[in-house]
Design a protein around this motif. Sequence first.
Motif, PDB file in Angstrom:
ATOM      1  N   TRP A   6       0.838  -1.204   0.000  1.00 43.62           N
ATOM      2  CA  TRP A   6       0.000   0.000   0.000  1.00 43.62           C
ATOM      3  C   TRP A   6       0.876   1.258   0.000  1.00 43.62           C
ATOM      4  CZ3 TRP A   6      -0.342   3.462   4.186  1.00 43.62           C
ATOM      5  CH2 TRP A   6      -1.463   4.267   4.263  1.00 43.62           C
ATOM      6  N   GLY A   7       1.955   1.235   0.814  1.00 50.10           N
ATOM      7  CA  GLY A   7       2.879   2.379   0.872  1.00 50.10           C
ATOM      8  C   GLY A   7       3.528   2.599  -0.487  1.00 50.10           C
ATOM      9  N   ASN A   8       3.899   1.496  -1.147  1.00 48.43           N
ATOM     10  CA  ASN A   8       4.533   1.612  -2.470  1.00 48.43           C
ATOM     11  C   ASN A   8       3.553   2.144  -3.502  1.00 48.43           C
ATOM     12  OD1 ASN A   8       6.931   0.716  -1.455  1.00 48.43           O
ATOM     13  ND2 ASN A   8       6.470  -1.446  -1.883  1.00 48.43           N
ATOM     14  N   VAL A   9       2.291   1.695  -3.399  1.00 45.75           N
ATOM     15  CA  VAL A   9       1.254   2.160  -4.321  1.00 45.75           C
ATOM     16  C   VAL A   9       1.107   3.689  -4.192  1.00 45.75           C
ATOM     17  CG1 VAL A   9      -1.264   2.161  -4.670  1.00 45.75           C
ATOM     18  CG2 VAL A   9      -0.046   0.004  -4.488  1.00 45.75           C
ATOM     19  N   ILE A  10       1.159   4.180  -2.974  1.00 43.65           N
ATOM     20  CA  ILE A  10       1.023   5.638  -2.773  1.00 43.65           C
ATOM     21  C   ILE A  10       2.217   6.371  -3.397  1.00 43.65           C
ATOM     22  CG2 ILE A  10       0.924   7.507  -1.059  1.00 43.65           C
ATOM     23  CD1 ILE A  10      -0.638   5.691   0.756  1.00 43.65           C
TER      24      ILE A  10
END
Length: 451
Positions: free
Chosen positions: A195-199
């Motif tokens: 999720w952090g990478n997606v952001i």
Amino acid sequence: MEQIRKGQRLILFPLPFQGHINPMLELANVLHFRGFSITILHTNFNSLNPSNHPHFTFHSIPDGLSETETSTKSPMLLVSCLNRRCHDPFRNCLANLLSDDGSEEPIACLITDPLFNFTQSVAKSFKLPRMLLRTGSVTSTIVYAAFPLLWEKGYLPKQESQLEEPVVELPPLKVKDLPTNSCDPKIFLQLITEWGNVIKTSDGVIFNTSEDLEEQALLTIRPDFPIPIFPIGPFHKWFPTSYTSSLLSEDESCISWLNTQAPKSVVYISFGSIAAVNEAQFLEIAWGLANTNQPFLWVVRPGLLQGSEWLEKLPQGYLEALDGKGHIVKWAPQKKVLAHPAVGLFWTHNGWNSTLESISEGVPMVCMPISCDQMLNARYVSDVWRVGLQLEKGIKRGEIEITIRNLMTEKEGEEIKDKMSKLKEKTNLSLREGGSSYQSLDGLVNHILSL
Ligand code: UDP
């Protein structure tokens, strides 16, 4: 005032949960008033009612979820199913929208939820810019992004013996304030890391918050997330609350009942769209409320008490004994309720939307966080902004009575009310011309036009 049309269309695709749908539809209204045309995509699960928003175009995405899948009690499990099932139908829908015959305006970008990770590769394959709406606070985003570190340092998964210990890297949080979820901790860590990478790989993130409310958190997050960040909240205060995106029907009897109550006398109780309590807690809440002798408006959402239809577990004679002092509904028009002059206190689970809605109406809070980011939102309410009190000793009728009394009638309550009215003013001022959210919204509009 509505601005001249920009000749550009935005596609907004919310995660199908109430706490994600509301801010996305509010954002859609904000951007519509700023001149963009709006297309909303929604899953069949928790599908939206287009007639509530006649100024938007709607398309549904066939998610193919089975009844067993939609009846799961784990929102994270549902999110994983949606991420698997929606890829192809979303791709088809986007292909159709992008190959439009020219009768509609060009599409400037997609705005979606960071938990919909399948949208990343699909948008990329069409070279469509993709921005994200993060529906939680900036602080919670920092805490989720720190999950790998919190594991490494031994704060996570939480151990019973460490709950009261401070998280020295994230003051003023204690271990017990860190987010939890019903899924396996290791799977949760993996999901949050993705999720952090997606952001970080998006074309920018929009937050339903303001610089004035989360100044420090915004200073912290910017170097770690080197993408454009736009805090433009509180979204719902940009326009009158005439649009609803409620999945359940709003019981308007709340407002006529509130009209009969004295100013600032009513305790409003709601634990959002997902939280559940057990029977013992439900009864403690019921008795705690009755014992305060304050008028109250209580949202008992079907599903709040698992295994119960609605009010059948209340003690016999409970409602009659209240003698009109309590009003119970299945779902309330919450924003209108919080803005009503009769409401003096909000007993909340501290979902981010509820927390922000309470702050923007200046209503002090009793905090009863249950899961996810609610514990850290509650810590900010009680210890940073100091605009509410937590039920520190748990859900017990005596504790409930003392906490509500402290807030409604004691000196501690006066100080909290005073802080809350200042925080309300500061937060709402950010939307005025020259304010931080106003400027950030200008920045967002220019950014979208430049993509
Ligand atoms: N809400 C509402 N009526 C109710 C209870 C909640 O309209 O009776 C709305 C509330 O205004 C908020 C959303 O539902 O916008 C709940 O979001 P939140 O982040 O507070 O909690 P969640 O439901 O995600 O746990």
